[in-house]
Design a protein around this motif. Structure first.
Motif, PDB file in Angstrom:
ATOM      1  N   UNK A  30       6.499   1.839   7.509  1.00 41.24           N
ATOM      2  CA  UNK A  30       7.843   2.416   7.600  1.00 41.24           C
ATOM      3  C   UNK A  30       8.843   1.676   6.744  1.00 41.24           C
ATOM      4  N   UNK A  31       8.767   0.355   6.766  1.00 35.24           N
ATOM      5  CA  UNK A  31       9.722  -0.435   5.986  1.00 35.24           C
ATOM      6  C   UNK A  31       9.464  -0.296   4.489  1.00 35.24           C
ATOM      7  N   UNK A  32       8.198  -0.071   4.105  1.00 31.19           N
ATOM      8  CA  UNK A  32       7.902   0.188   2.697  1.00 31.19           C
ATOM      9  C   UNK A  32       8.586   1.453   2.210  1.00 31.19           C
ATOM     10  N   UNK A  33       8.549   2.498   3.037  1.00 30.56           N
ATOM     11  CA  UNK A  33       9.295   3.719   2.720  1.00 30.56           C
ATOM     12  C   UNK A  33      10.787   3.415   2.582  1.00 30.56           C
ATOM     13  N   UNK A  34      11.318   2.655   3.532  1.00 26.13           N
ATOM     14  CA  UNK A  34      12.762   2.385   3.536  1.00 26.13           C
ATOM     15  C   UNK A  34      13.182   1.574   2.322  1.00 26.13           C
ATOM     16  N   UNK A  35      12.457   0.488   2.027  1.00 29.44           N
ATOM     17  CA  UNK A  35      12.869  -0.351   0.900  1.00 29.44           C
ATOM     18  C   UNK A  35      12.688   0.365  -0.435  1.00 29.44           C
ATOM     19  N   UNK A  36      11.598   1.102  -0.583  1.00 28.51           N
ATOM     20  CA  UNK A  36      11.393   1.856  -1.819  1.00 28.51           C
ATOM     21  C   UNK A  36      12.537   2.843  -2.033  1.00 28.51           C
ATOM     22  N   UNK A  39       0.795  -1.219   0.000  1.00 26.23           N
ATOM     23  CA  UNK A  39       0.000   0.000   0.000  1.00 26.23           C
ATOM     24  C   UNK A  39       0.832   1.277   0.000  1.00 26.23           C
ATOM     25  N   UNK A  40       2.021   1.226   0.569  1.00 31.94           N
ATOM     26  CA  UNK A  40       2.784   2.465   0.758  1.00 31.94           C
ATOM     27  C   UNK A  40       3.812   2.708  -0.344  1.00 31.94           C
ATOM     28  N   UNK A  41       4.121   1.713  -1.158  1.00 31.86           N
ATOM     29  CA  UNK A  41       5.240   1.860  -2.098  1.00 31.86           C
ATOM     30  C   UNK A  41       5.052   3.012  -3.078  1.00 31.86           C
ATOM     31  N   UNK A  42       3.852   3.121  -3.703  1.00 32.46           N
ATOM     32  CA  UNK A  42       3.611   4.219  -4.644  1.00 32.46           C
ATOM     33  C   UNK A  42       3.615   5.566  -3.924  1.00 32.46           C
ATOM     34  N   UNK A  43       2.900   5.720  -2.787  1.00 35.87           N
ATOM     35  CA  UNK A  43       3.016   6.986  -2.043  1.00 35.87           C
ATOM     36  C   UNK A  43       4.456   7.321  -1.666  1.00 35.87           C
TER      37      UNK A  43
END
Length: 447
Positions: A127-133, A73-77
């Motif tokens: 948070x991890x989605x932000x970090x990995x992206x 859900x967070x990767x595109x944002x």
């Protein structure tokens, strides 16, 4: 004054820079074990929650579903934050959500509901989605273009360190000595069982309490460190393409789509095997407890670490696609053994699979990103990270198969199908690579 300012680094129009800023690269790479620790703690939580909340294998796998849905859900944002600001800003956002998610474990332990724990895990995953992206793409950009894949592989080499740390935190801070939880609960009345379960839930706080302090220190260090922007400068008047235009381009890119499916199945397979290794150990040897069973995960992550180094060495001698194709073929046989052969040696097959997982993520990521034009890199990288959502589906499917068949061991057959597709993916990549080499030889000959 920001740390690590460099006046001797040139920023190129394609986003790459002339030199690798060593301190910044090392600090960036330190984020990899931080998200790996959170992921491996999930493998402990699945076993802990199954007993505390009396869950089916399918329901216990929802820990991974909550975790990897957050990534999706967070990767595109997150990619939009990168586009509008910088990679560093997205990283700070990711660390902030990670810290908030860890803090949510405290009210979750007092509310004592499975849903609240899933919400805390989901917040960590945001948070991890932000970090990995941010980190996966940024590590490829943080230096010369010709060493981009090598930098990503070096960063990913830190992952098993975090995975082992997470399992050890879970082993010694969450799991307890004595008989297994199931054995202890079997000898208790309802009141004793309720009190025991509450006590076990309190133990889940301890690793996250320690992680909060580490994350706060990393957040502060990132905040005061200077990082190059590594943004692509478009030579056209159109500027950076919009999300809609990028998605339209990617929807027509068959090689990119094939890479997305391969990454989806790879992550799902890896998470599924790791999610149920402790459970498989307890199933095959009822005499051991959770803390002892966790040792098999420690060995798995050591194998994962070694597998990366062996693959990196082999890829200096042979085509990466050929190496990974062979890894996948061995993996098919190995997981078949785990699913079908009775006895404790089946567990050794599950552990050995981690050796074969080692090089897959970084190589699939780099190959898939290579399939797109550089101006689409930020959004394409986010979509590759979105494919991590495979970790939400494959473990749940394996848990469902385990519940339906009544066999935890047989449920590992799901991962054979995943390895088969990955082998086919690298076969196709190797075929394209060979065709390109042949075309280059012909072109040079004609010249």
């Amino acid at each position: 004054m920001l740390l690590g300012n460099r006046d001797d680094i040139v920023q190129y129009d394609n986003g790459y820079i002339s030199k690798i800023p060593i301190f910044q690269f090392i600090l960036l790479s330190c984020l990899v074990p931080l998200w790996a620790a959170a992921a491996s703690l999930n493998d402990v939580l699945i076993t802990q929650f199954k007993s505390v909340f009396a869950l089916s294998d399918f329901a216990s796998a929802l820990v991974q579903s909550a975790f990897y849905s957050g990534y999706f859900l967070i990767s595109i944002p997150a990619s939009m934050v990168i586009r509008k600001t910088t990679y560093k800003t997205a990283i700070l956002c990711g660390l902030g959500f990670y810290i908030a998610g860890c803090c949510l474990f405290f009210p979750a332990s007092h509310m004592a509901t499975y849903t609240m724990f899933l919400f805390a895990i989901f917040a960590i995953a945001i948070g991890l989605g932000f970090l990995e992206t941010s980190v996966n793409t940024y590590s490829t950009m943080l230096g010369p273009q010709e060493t981009a894949t090598l930098r990503l592989n070096i960063s990913q080499t830190f992952q098993p360190i975090g995975s082992i740390s997470g399992i050890l935190l879970g082993k010694y801070l969450i799991f307890q000595e004595g008989e297994s939880m199931a054995s202890q609960l079997a000898g208790m009345d309802a009141v004793q069982a309720a009190a025991y379960k509450m006590e076990m839930l309190q133990h889940t706080l301890e690793p996250y309490h320690a992680m909060i302090y580490v994350l706060l220190a990393i957040f502060a260090l990132f905040a005061v460190t200077a990082y190059p922007k590594c943004k692509v400068k478009s030579a056209s008047t159109e500027g950076i393409p919009s999300i809609g235009r990028t998605l339209s381009y990617l929807a027509k890119n068959t090689r990119f789509q094939r890479g997305i499916v391969a990454q989806f199945l790879y992550v799902g397979m890896q998470v599924a095997v790791w999610s149920f290794t402790i459970r498989l150990a307890l199933h095959l040897d009822p005499s051991i407890n959770e803390r002892t069973a966790a040792n098999y995960m420690v060995v798995s992550f050591i194998f994962f670490f070694v597998g990366k180094f062996v693959a990196n060495f082999l890829m200096t001698k042979f085509s990466a696609n050929r190496v990974l194709k062979i890894y996948a073929l061995i993996g098919i046989v190995d997981i078949l053994y785990t699913a079908l052969v009775p006895g404790m040696t089946a567990l050794y097959g599950a552990v050995l699979a981690s050796f074969l997982f080692g090089p897959c993520w970084a190589t699939i990521y780099a190959r898939t990103l290579d399939a797109v034009e550089k101006k689409y890199t930020e959004t394409a990288g986010a979509i590759i990270v979105m494919s991590i959502v495979g970790g939400a589906f494959v473990p749940a499917i394996q848990g469902y198969v385990s519940d339906v068949t009544g066999s935890m061991q047989l449920s590992f057959i799901i991962n054979v199908l995943c390895f088969a597709f990955i082998g086919w993916y690298f076969h196709k990549e190797h075929k394209l690579e060979t065709e390109d080499e042949e075309a280059l030889v012909v072109a040079n000959h004609n010249a």
